[in-house]
Enzyme design. Structure first.
Site, PDB file in Angstrom:
ATOM      1  CD  GLU A 165      -2.950  -0.993   2.187  1.00  0.00           C
ATOM      2  OE1 GLU A 165      -3.003  -0.166   3.135  1.00  0.00           O
ATOM      3  OE2 GLU A 165      -3.944  -1.901   2.241  1.00  0.00           O
ATOM      4  CD  GLU A 350      -3.528  -5.724   4.207  1.00  0.00           C
ATOM      5  OE1 GLU A 350      -4.521  -5.190   4.484  1.00  0.00           O
ATOM      6  OE2 GLU A 350      -2.447  -5.674   4.085  1.00  0.00           O
TER       7      GLU A 350
END
Ligand code: FCB
Length: 441
Positions: A165, A350
């Protein structure tokens, strides 16, 4: 009931070093920006820190056993850069690497394949003292660190993720200051993002130079943005947020260019980072897969913030994070990725949900979490049926853990952790996930 997935589909769980390991002073580990940030009053809910977290550093055998019992195929974890290079560069600390060797031994003995993230936000503080990701040198130190890890663990790991991320690391860390290192400068945050992406490309290049087997990719947090109405100015606003959150990362990695509309806007605002020749070629060296972290969507319209947008409240039930439960956005995202970026293998690295779980007589009846997971798996199956090359799903998270600025106040685990005793309890969702995987065999 969720459909059948392909036989070779990977079922996993995910964690990250700072969120679970604890043992921050053990065996020569150096300070990370999250140690410094979490100890700064007012930065993390209740003043929580990762000092102890889930004490996974000492309890990894038990945690691997839990995964083994659930029938997990693959475990996604991250390596703490400051364990291996306490000051981020120079001489490695062999004891730091030993921990990951022990963890890999344990996984191997239990037939669980490792999926290793090199950077899940715990930058060595010494590098931050020189500017962190705003300083281009950090990208070269990251390459050296990555190279060292490849040379030591490359024969044992088949699945590598360079960064987790980059949007969060860059924007929350350097733009709005909600995450470590807690700085607030929008222009710097764009430069930080560029250096993170550049370091990703450098690491992939060194992986290829080493001639290693296995796959390497990057994990992006992708949050689809929906316009609040069909007025052209709202549609444009949604496109800008998509440009800032999603395309700013997808385009350079997968197309070798920053999105033109955003370059134009950032140039007009005087915040566009200066690129050096060759940067975009490096950032876009081919990768083997794209990792996607998906939690929710955004609803946006025209407004007057720095991007010219306004964010609107959710239209459906939310999780304990306040994030709207809207699985359709995951389906839309998966289909769109193939349409816009072609047939690259995709992994959900995720997906999961926080709820205010209660432990009663050793049990946690987390119906809402099961429902969240089930709904998201359903759209994954639909996307595969529609031709999307989705290859695996990693549930966030194996354990309740240190949820960044929320400390221990948000529980994402399918395993409940009593942080006073460090005792683990399987929530209903863990039992459900284990049975689900068994049925897929
Ligand atoms: C993601 C992070 C992960 C976890 C989840 C809830 O943004 O990658 O570490 O905090 O959100």
């Amino acid at each position: 009931m969720v459909q059948k997935f392909p036989k070779d589909f990977i079922w996993g769980t995910a964690t990250a070093s700072y969120q679970i390991e604890g043992a921050v002073d053990k065996d020569g580990r150096g300070e990370s920006i999250w140690d410094r940030f979490s100890r700064t009053p007012g930065k993390v809910v209740n003043g929580d820190t990762g000092d102890e977290a889930c004490d996974h550093y000492h309890r990894y055998e038990e945690d691997v056993q839990i995964m083994k019992d659930m029938g997990i195929d693959s475990y996604r974890f991250s390596i703490a850069w400051p364990r291996v290079f306490p000051t981020g560069k120079g001489k490695p600390n062999p004891k730091g690497l030993d921990f990951y060797q022990r963890l890999l031994d344990e996984l191997e003995e239990n037939g669980i394949s490792p999926s290793v993230t090199l950077y899940h936000w715990d930058l060595p503080q010494v590098l931050q003292d020189d500017g962190g990701w705003v300083n281009r040198d950090t990208a070269y130190y990251f390459r050296d660190y990555a190279y060292y890890i490849f040379s030591k663990l490359g024969d044992r790991v088949q699945f590598w993720i360079t960064h987790n991320e980059p949007w969060c690391a860059a924007y929350l860390g350097y733009g709005n200051g909600e995450h470590a290192p807690g700085l607030k400068n929008f222009k710097d945050s764009l430069l930080a993002a560029h250096h993170i992406l550049y370091s990703h490309g450098l690491a992939v290049q060194s992986f290829r130079d080493e001639g290693l087997e296995g796959q390497i990719g990057i994990t992006l947090n992708l949050t689809p943005q929906y316009p609040v109405s069909d007025k052209p100015e709202d549609i444009e606003a949604a496109k800008r947020v998509d440009g800032f959150n999603n395309r700013w990362y997808l385009d350079p990695v997968l197309r070798g260019e920053y999105p033109h509309d955003m370059v134009e806007a950032f140039t007009a605002q005087g915040v566009m980072p200066k690129l050096l020749g060759g940067d975009l070629e490096t950032i876009s060296v081919p990768i083997d897969f794209l990792g996607i972290n998906f939690y929710s969507r955004g609803i946006v319209g025209y407004g007057d913030n720095e991007l010219g947008v306004k964010h609107y409240p959710p239209e459906n039930p939310v999780t304990h994070m306040g994030w709207e439960v809207y699985p359709q956005a995951l389906y839309d995202l998966l289909v769109r990725l193939v349409q816009d970026y072609g047939e690259i293998p995709l992994y959900i690295t995720e997906n999961g949900a926080a709820y205010p779980d209660k432990l009663v007589n050793g049990e946690v009846h987390d119906k809402e979490r099961i429902s969240y997971i089930e709904q998201h798996m359903k759209v994954c199956a639909d996307a595969i049926a529609a031709g999307v090359p989705l290859k695996g799903y990693y549930l966030w998270s194996l354990l309740d853990n240190f949820e960044w600025a929320f400390g221990y106040d948000r529980r994402f685990g399918i395993v409940y952790v009593d942080f006073k005793t460090q005792k683990r309890y399987l929530k209903d969702s863990a039992k459900w996930y284990g049975q689900f995987i068994a049925k897929q065999r």
